[in-house]
Design an enzyme around this catalytic site. Structure first.
Site, PDB file in Angstrom:
ATOM      1  CD  GLU A  17      -1.703   4.811   2.513  1.00  0.00           C
ATOM      2  OE1 GLU A  17      -2.453   5.527   1.820  1.00  0.00           O
ATOM      3  OE2 GLU A  17      -1.690   3.563   2.407  1.00  0.00           O
ATOM      4  CG  HIS A  54      -1.948  -1.061   1.178  1.00  0.00           C
ATOM      5  ND1 HIS A  54      -3.227  -0.832   0.730  1.00  0.00           N
ATOM      6  CD2 HIS A  54      -1.890  -2.385   1.489  1.00  0.00           C
ATOM      7  CE1 HIS A  54      -3.926  -1.956   0.780  1.00  0.00           C
ATOM      8  NE2 HIS A  54      -3.135  -2.911   1.239  1.00  0.00           N
TER       9      HIS A  54
END
Length: 113
Positions: free
Chosen positions: A52, A50
């Protein structure tokens, strides 16, 4: 729009053009970008890829530290559960999110094999 949030949204848009999901992230400290990430599930075949999480990994590798106290994360969209926990573990000071969903968005997306 804040310049760091604008960059996160730009990363997300670029990622869509490259066949990915619309998620970008920018990790900032002292008004400068330390690391960036986009959702790379479609490239890495890694369910933890992901935006982040990749930005955090890149910063930790670049700085050779696990301590990200005082850093701010700018995310283009609401974090998945698996990405939200790491954003709380390395002591991030602030998390900014451009778009929150009232209910989960169901995407008809097939992983390219």
């Amino acid at each position: 729009m804040d310049s760091f949030m604008k960059r996160a949204v730009e990363l997300a848009a670029e990622n869509v053009k490259n066949g990915g999901q619309p998620f970008g992230a920018v990790l900032v400290k002292d008004s400068r970008i330390i690391a960036e990430g986009v959702n790379e599930l479609h490239k890495k075949h890694d369910i933890s890829a992901h935006a982040e999480m990749l930005a955090i990994r890149r910063a930790q590798e670049k700085l050779a530290t696990n301590n990200l106290a005082g850093y701010a994360m700018y995310a283009s969209g609401e974090l998945a559960l698996c990405a939200s926990l790491p954003c709380t573990l390395p002591e991030l000071q602030t998390l900014f999110i451009a778009c929150l969903l009232k209910k989960p968005l169901m995407l008809d997306w097939q992983h390219p094999d």
